[in-house]
Design an enzyme around this catalytic site. Structure first.
Site, PDB file in Angstrom:
ATOM      1  N   ALA A 288      14.910 -11.802   5.654  1.00 23.42           N
ATOM      2  CA  ALA A 288      13.705 -12.394   6.228  1.00 23.42           C
ATOM      3  C   ALA A 288      12.502 -11.460   6.124  1.00 23.42           C
ATOM      4  O   ALA A 288      11.432 -11.765   6.624  1.00 23.42           O
ATOM      5  CB  ALA A 288      13.951 -12.766   7.687  1.00 23.42           C
TER       6      ALA A 288
ATOM      7  N   THR B   8       0.825  -1.206   0.000  1.00 23.58           N
ATOM      8  CA  THR B   8       0.000   0.000   0.000  1.00 23.58           C
ATOM      9  C   THR B   8       0.861   1.258   0.000  1.00 23.58           C
ATOM     10  O   THR B   8       0.416   2.305  -0.457  1.00 23.58           O
ATOM     11  CB  THR B   8      -0.919   0.036   1.244  1.00 23.58           C
TER      12      THR B   8
ATOM     13  N   ASP C  14       9.510   1.192   5.112  1.00 28.02           N
ATOM     14  CA  ASP C  14      10.593   0.576   5.882  1.00 28.02           C
ATOM     15  C   ASP C  14      11.492   1.651   6.495  1.00 28.02           C
ATOM     16  O   ASP C  14      11.791   1.634   7.686  1.00 28.02           O
ATOM     17  CB  ASP C  14      11.451  -0.329   4.985  1.00 28.02           C
TER      18      ASP C  14
ATOM     19  N   SER D 142      18.010  -3.946   5.298  1.00 28.17           N
ATOM     20  CA  SER D 142      18.653  -2.931   4.461  1.00 28.17           C
ATOM     21  C   SER D 142      18.227  -1.523   4.870  1.00 28.17           C
ATOM     22  O   SER D 142      19.074  -0.630   4.964  1.00 28.17           O
ATOM     23  CB  SER D 142      18.419  -3.194   2.973  1.00 28.17           C
TER      24      SER D 142
HETATM   25  C1  GLA Z   1       9.031  -3.855   0.995  1.00 24.64           C
HETATM   26  C2  GLA Z   1       9.208  -2.395   0.596  1.00 24.64           C
HETATM   27  C3  GLA Z   1       8.179  -1.501   1.291  1.00 24.64           C
HETATM   28  C4  GLA Z   1       6.768  -2.031   1.110  1.00 24.64           C
HETATM   29  C5  GLA Z   1       6.709  -3.534   1.418  1.00 24.64           C
HETATM   30  C6  GLA Z   1       5.366  -4.131   1.079  1.00 24.64           C
HETATM   31  O1  GLA Z   1       9.312  -4.024   2.349  1.00 24.64           O
HETATM   32  O2  GLA Z   1      10.504  -1.964   0.905  1.00 24.64           O
HETATM   33  O3  GLA Z   1       8.287  -0.184   0.823  1.00 24.64           O
HETATM   34  O4  GLA Z   1       6.282  -1.750  -0.171  1.00 24.64           O
HETATM   35  O5  GLA Z   1       7.697  -4.268   0.729  1.00 24.64           O
HETATM   36  O6  GLA Z   1       4.394  -3.566   1.882  1.00 24.64           O
END
Ligand code: GLA
Length: 385
Positions: free
Chosen positions: A123, A37, A172, A128
Site C-alpha cells: 500500500a 526527492t 523509508d 519492506s
Molecule cells: C519509495 C522509495 C523511497 C522514495 C519513495 C518516493 O518509497 O523506497 O526511497 O524514493 O518511493 O519518494
C-alpha cells in the site's frame, strides 16, 4: 484480530519450543511531503506510523536463521551460505544479513524467529523497509552489536538496492529506524541530518488506500530515478539537489520536455518540503494542506507517478469537509494517498471519503488514521497472549 506483537509471540510459541529472548518492533511509515526527492539528495518529511512489524526471536547456537511468517510459511537462512532464492519475502532477510556482512565480518549466531505485521503490504507504507530494519535489529542484538539508527538504515537500504534490486533512496529505512513519537522527521538526504518537528494536536494523518496495488513500481521507479540522474549529469551537477529554484528556468531550457518535467517536480518539491516543515512549526495546517495538494499536482502532471484511482481519491478527499490537503504518497503508481485532516472531523471524513470513492470506482478502499510513532526498537519483554 490481536495486534502484530501478540500474533508474533503466539506464532513463536506455536512454532518453537522454549521461551523467546526478545522481540523487535519496527513501524511502517507514511511520507507527508517530498516524494522522489530522496534519491536526488533532496528533502523529505515522513512520519513512522502506529502499525508495526514484530519479530519475536530466540538466539540459536549455530549460524542459521529459522524464521516463520504468519503469511508466507517458514524459511531457513544459513548465514555462511547466503544465496538468492524463494520465498520472495526471505530475500529481505538474506539481503540484510548480506549487507551486515554476516558471511564475513558479522560474527553473530543464528536465531529462531516469528514475524507478524500490521503494516499493510503493497500500500506504499513501507512494509519492506519495516521488515528489513526489524531483521537488522535482531541480527545486531544477537551479535551484541550496537549501531545508530542511521547506520542501520544505510545497511537496510543497501540490502534493498544491491540484494533485492530496488533502487530506492534512504527515506523509508531511515524513517522506520529513526522517527520519533509525535514528530515528523525533516530529513536532508544529502547529509542525512534530521530535525524532528512536533506535529500539532489538531491534525490527523489519514492514509487512504485506493484498493489498487502498485503496478510496475519497480521498473517505473528505477526508470524515473535513471531519468533524474541523467538530467543531473547533463546539467553538470552531482544531483538535482544542486539545482535551485532560480536555476530552474535555465535548466529547463537545456533539457528535453519529459526530463524537464521530472526535474521541475524535484526542484519544486524540495522547496515544498521546507515550506511544509515551516507550516508544521508554525501550526499553520491550512498552509500544510495546500502544499500537500500542490505536491500531488506536481507528482501527477510532472513526475507522472499518480494513477487515475489515486487522483480520484485525492480529489474526493480534498472536497470533503475537514480536509486540509491530500496527495499521493511514497513511490506512487498505485497504493495510497495521505490526507491531513482536522482531528475533530476524522470520523465523518473517513466514512464520507470511503463511501464516495467506492461509488466512483467500485473499488474497495481502506483508511488508516496514523499516529506519528517512534522508530524501530528491541522490545524488552515480548508480549504473549
Ligand atoms: C519509495 C522509495 C523511497 C522514495 C519513495 C518516493 O518509497 O523506497 O526511497 O524514493 O518511493 O519518494
Amino acid at each position: 484480530m490481536p495486534r502484530a506483537d501478540i500474533r508474533s509471540a503466539d506464532l513463536f510459541s506455536e512454532t518453537f519450543t522454549g521461551s523467546p529472548t526478545r522481540a523487535v518492533r519496527s513501524p511502517g511509515r507514511v511520507n507527508l511531503l517530498g516524494d522522489h526527492t530522496d534519491y536526488n539528495e533532496g528533502f523529505v518529511l515522513p512520519i513512522a506510523i502506529d502499525r508495526d512489524t514484530h519479530i519475536t526471536f530466540r538466539t540459536r547456537t549455530d549460524r542459521a536463521i529459522h524464521l516463520t511468517s504468519e503469511h508466507g510459511g517458514s524459511v531457513v537462512v544459513e548465514l555462511d551460505q547466503l544465496e538468492h532464492g524463494d520465498p520472495a519475502w526471505a530475500e529481505y532477510v538474506r539481503g540484510v544479513a548480506w549487507a551486515l556482512g554476516s558471511g564475513a565480518g558479522h560474527g553473530g549466531s543464528g536465531w529462531d524467529g516469528a514475524v507478524a505485521t500490521d503494516v499493510p503490504i503493497g500500500a506504499g507504507l513501507s512494509s519492506s523497509a519495516s521488515f528489513e530494519v526489524a531483521v537488522g535489529l535482531v541480527l545486531d542484538h544477537v551479535a551484541g552489536v550496537e549501531r545508530t539508527p542511521t547506520e542501520m538504515a544505510v545497511i537496510a537500504q543497501r540490502a534493498e538496492n544491491d540484494w533485492v534490486g530496488m533502487e530506492c533512496g534512504i527515506m523509508d529505512q531511515l524513517s522506520v529506524a529513526a522517527a520519533r513519537r509525535g514528530r515528523a522527521m525533516l530529513l536532508d538526504c544529502r547529509d542525512l541530518s534530521m530535525d524532528h518537528i512536533p506535529v500539532p494536536d489538531d491534525v490527523a494523518f489519514v492514509v487512504l488506500d485506493t484498493g489498487t496495488r502498485r503496478q510496475l513500481t519497480e521498473s517505473a521507479y528505477n526508470e524515473r530515478r535513471a531519468t533524474c540522474e541523467q538530467a543531473a549529469a547533463s546539467l553538470g551537477v552531482r544531483s538535482l539537489r544542486s539545482v535551485s529554484i532560480d536555476d530552474l528556468s535555465g535548466a529547463l531550457a537545456t533539457l528535453d520536455e519529459v526530463p524537464g518535467r521530472r526535474v521541475r517536480h524535484v526542484v519544486t518539491e524540495n522547496r515544498r518540503v521546507l515550506a511544509a516543515a515551516d507550516a508544521l512549526r508554525s501550526n499553520d495546517l491550512q498552509a500544510l494542506g495546500s502544499i500537500m495538494t500542490e505536491s500531488h499536482v506536481s507528482l501527477r502532471d510532472d513526475f507522472e507517478s499518480s494513477t487515475p484511482s489515486l487522483d480520484t481519491m485525492v480529489e474526493i478527499a480534498n472536497t470533503t469537509t475537514g480536509c486540509f490537503g491530500a496527495r499521493v504518497t511514497g513511490a506512487g503508481f498505485g497504493g495510497a494517498a495521505v490526507a491531513a485532516v482536522d482531528r475533530s472531523r476524522v470520523e465523518p471524513f473517513v466514512s464520507e471519503v470511503l463511501g464516495r470513492y467506492r461509488e466512483a470506482t467500485r473499488l474497495e478502499p481502506r483508511a488508516h488514521v496514523c499516529i506519528p510513532s517512534d522508530g524501530a526498537r528491541v522490545v524488552e519483554r515480548p508480549s504473549v497472549s
